[in-house]
Design a protein around this motif. Structure first.
Motif, PDB file in Angstrom:
ATOM      1  N   SER A  53       4.980 -42.224  19.630  1.00  0.00           N
ATOM      2  CA  SER A  53       4.635 -43.641  19.466  1.00  0.00           C
ATOM      3  C   SER A  53       4.155 -43.956  18.048  1.00  0.00           C
ATOM      4  O   SER A  53       3.783 -45.088  17.762  1.00  0.00           O
ATOM      5  N   GLY A  54       4.156 -42.957  17.170  1.00  0.00           N
ATOM      6  CA  GLY A  54       3.783 -43.187  15.781  1.00  0.00           C
ATOM      7  C   GLY A  54       2.318 -42.991  15.468  1.00  0.00           C
ATOM      8  O   GLY A  54       1.892 -43.182  14.334  1.00  0.00           O
ATOM      9  N   LYS A  55       1.523 -42.611  16.477  1.00  0.00           N
ATOM     10  CA  LYS A  55       0.093 -42.400  16.237  1.00  0.00           C
ATOM     11  C   LYS A  55      -0.139 -41.022  15.644  1.00  0.00           C
ATOM     12  O   LYS A  55       0.473 -40.042  16.039  1.00  0.00           O
ATOM     13  N   LYS A  56      -1.070 -40.975  14.678  1.00  0.00           N
ATOM     14  CA  LYS A  56      -1.429 -39.706  14.057  1.00  0.00           C
ATOM     15  C   LYS A  56      -2.484 -39.002  14.903  1.00  0.00           C
ATOM     16  O   LYS A  56      -3.357 -39.631  15.486  1.00  0.00           O
ATOM     17  N   LYS A  57      -2.374 -37.681  14.939  1.00  0.00           N
ATOM     18  CA  LYS A  57      -3.290 -36.879  15.735  1.00  0.00           C
ATOM     19  C   LYS A  57      -3.612 -35.598  14.957  1.00  0.00           C
ATOM     20  O   LYS A  57      -2.724 -35.004  14.360  1.00  0.00           O
ATOM     21  N   ARG A  58      -4.888 -35.201  14.953  1.00  0.00           N
ATOM     22  CA  ARG A  58      -5.284 -33.950  14.299  1.00  0.00           C
ATOM     23  C   ARG A  58      -5.297 -32.832  15.331  1.00  0.00           C
ATOM     24  O   ARG A  58      -5.822 -33.004  16.426  1.00  0.00           O
ATOM     25  N   ILE A  59      -4.721 -31.695  14.949  1.00  0.00           N
ATOM     26  CA  ILE A  59      -4.800 -30.516  15.791  1.00  0.00           C
ATOM     27  C   ILE A  59      -5.215 -29.343  14.913  1.00  0.00           C
ATOM     28  O   ILE A  59      -5.119 -29.409  13.687  1.00  0.00           O
ATOM     29  N   PHE A  60      -5.684 -28.291  15.535  1.00  0.00           N
ATOM     30  CA  PHE A  60      -6.100 -27.099  14.812  1.00  0.00           C
ATOM     31  C   PHE A  60      -5.267 -25.921  15.307  1.00  0.00           C
ATOM     32  O   PHE A  60      -5.140 -25.712  16.506  1.00  0.00           O
ATOM     33  N   ILE A  61      -4.703 -25.191  14.365  1.00  0.00           N
ATOM     34  CA  ILE A  61      -3.860 -24.044  14.684  1.00  0.00           C
ATOM     35  C   ILE A  61      -4.508 -22.798  14.101  1.00  0.00           C
ATOM     36  O   ILE A  61      -4.894 -22.781  12.925  1.00  0.00           O
ATOM     37  N   GLU A  62      -4.631 -21.761  14.926  1.00  0.00           N
ATOM     38  CA  GLU A  62      -5.148 -20.477  14.450  1.00  0.00           C
ATOM     39  C   GLU A  62      -4.051 -19.431  14.591  1.00  0.00           C
ATOM     40  O   GLU A  62      -3.415 -19.328  15.632  1.00  0.00           O
ATOM     41  N   ASP A  63      -3.815 -18.684  13.530  1.00  0.00           N
ATOM     42  CA  ASP A  63      -2.842 -17.597  13.566  1.00  0.00           C
ATOM     43  C   ASP A  63      -3.243 -16.563  12.514  1.00  0.00           C
ATOM     44  O   ASP A  63      -4.013 -16.860  11.604  1.00  0.00           O
ATOM     45  N   VAL A  64      -2.682 -15.371  12.645  1.00  0.00           N
ATOM     46  CA  VAL A  64      -2.986 -14.316  11.674  1.00  0.00           C
ATOM     47  C   VAL A  64      -2.583 -14.775  10.283  1.00  0.00           C
ATOM     48  O   VAL A  64      -1.615 -15.521  10.113  1.00  0.00           O
ATOM     49  N   PHE A  65      -3.351 -14.344   9.281  1.00  0.00           N
ATOM     50  CA  PHE A  65      -3.148 -14.889   7.942  1.00  0.00           C
ATOM     51  C   PHE A  65      -1.777 -14.585   7.367  1.00  0.00           C
ATOM     52  O   PHE A  65      -1.292 -15.316   6.512  1.00  0.00           O
ATOM     53  N   GLN A  66      -1.115 -13.530   7.843  1.00  0.00           N
ATOM     54  CA  GLN A  66       0.213 -13.212   7.327  1.00  0.00           C
ATOM     55  C   GLN A  66       1.236 -14.303   7.653  1.00  0.00           C
ATOM     56  O   GLN A  66       2.271 -14.407   7.003  1.00  0.00           O
ATOM     57  N   GLU A  67       0.944 -15.122   8.664  1.00  0.00           N
ATOM     58  CA  GLU A  67       1.854 -16.205   9.043  1.00  0.00           C
ATOM     59  C   GLU A  67       1.700 -17.447   8.164  1.00  0.00           C
ATOM     60  O   GLU A  67       2.495 -18.375   8.273  1.00  0.00           O
ATOM     61  N   TRP A  68       0.686 -17.472   7.318  1.00  0.00           N
ATOM     62  CA  TRP A  68       0.428 -18.638   6.471  1.00  0.00           C
ATOM     63  C   TRP A  68       0.752 -18.319   5.018  1.00  0.00           C
ATOM     64  O   TRP A  68       0.488 -17.233   4.536  1.00  0.00           O
ATOM     65  N   MET A  69       1.313 -19.302   4.324  1.00  0.00           N
ATOM     66  CA  MET A  69       1.495 -19.151   2.889  1.00  0.00           C
ATOM     67  C   MET A  69       0.943 -20.390   2.199  1.00  0.00           C
ATOM     68  O   MET A  69       0.984 -21.490   2.738  1.00  0.00           O
ATOM     69  N   GLN A  70       0.399 -20.195   1.025  1.00  0.00           N
ATOM     70  CA  GLN A  70      -0.250 -21.281   0.300  1.00  0.00           C
ATOM     71  C   GLN A  70       0.783 -22.256  -0.251  1.00  0.00           C
ATOM     72  O   GLN A  70       1.861 -21.855  -0.691  1.00  0.00           O
ATOM     73  N   VAL A  71       0.446 -23.533  -0.189  1.00  0.00           N
ATOM     74  CA  VAL A  71       1.267 -24.568  -0.814  1.00  0.00           C
ATOM     75  C   VAL A  71       0.369 -25.370  -1.742  1.00  0.00           C
ATOM     76  O   VAL A  71      -0.840 -25.445  -1.545  1.00  0.00           O
ATOM     77  N   GLU A  72       0.972 -25.957  -2.748  1.00  0.00           N
ATOM     78  CA  GLU A  72       0.215 -26.781  -3.677  1.00  0.00           C
ATOM     79  C   GLU A  72      -0.212 -28.067  -2.980  1.00  0.00           C
ATOM     80  O   GLU A  72       0.540 -28.627  -2.190  1.00  0.00           O
ATOM     81  N   GLN A  73      -1.403 -28.533  -3.299  1.00  0.00           N
ATOM     82  CA  GLN A  73      -1.882 -29.784  -2.724  1.00  0.00           C
ATOM     83  C   GLN A  73      -0.925 -30.897  -3.119  1.00  0.00           C
ATOM     84  O   GLN A  73      -0.485 -30.980  -4.260  1.00  0.00           O
TER      85      GLN A  73
END
Length: 88
Positions: A53-73
């Motif tokens: 419906s176009g509404k924004k929603k905040r969620i929190f995701i937890e995973d092992v750090f190897q699954e994340w990579m840094q991106v520039e702001q």
């Protein structure tokens, strides 16, 4: 406290891209999981999604750090929808 591998150093406030799901968000906390007696550090990342419906929603995701990579702001890799997250 910094969490990372040789080429990844993520800290609170950094933006991270989840390798498997494609979600992008802001690192807000550190955590851990113990799997088969092995301590695995994790990142908790706040992600903003848009529902059908176009509404924004905040969620929190937890995973092992190897699954994340840094991106520039400010880098925009696409906003996932709730449907995208259900698939991931």
């Amino acid at each position: 406290m910094l969490v990372g591998t040789m080429n990844i150093m993520l800290k609170i406030g950094d933006y991270a891209h989840h390798r498997s799901s494609g979600n992008v968000g802001k690192v807000v906390a550190y955590g851990h999981q113990i799997v088969d007696g092995v301590y695995l550090p994790t990142l908790n990342v706040e992600v903003q999604v848009v529902n059908e419906s176009g509404k924004k929603k905040r969620i929190f995701i937890e995973d092992v750090f190897q699954e994340w990579m840094q991106v520039e702001q400010g880098v925009h890799l696409g906003k996932p929808t709730e449907t995208d997250l259900a698939i991931a």
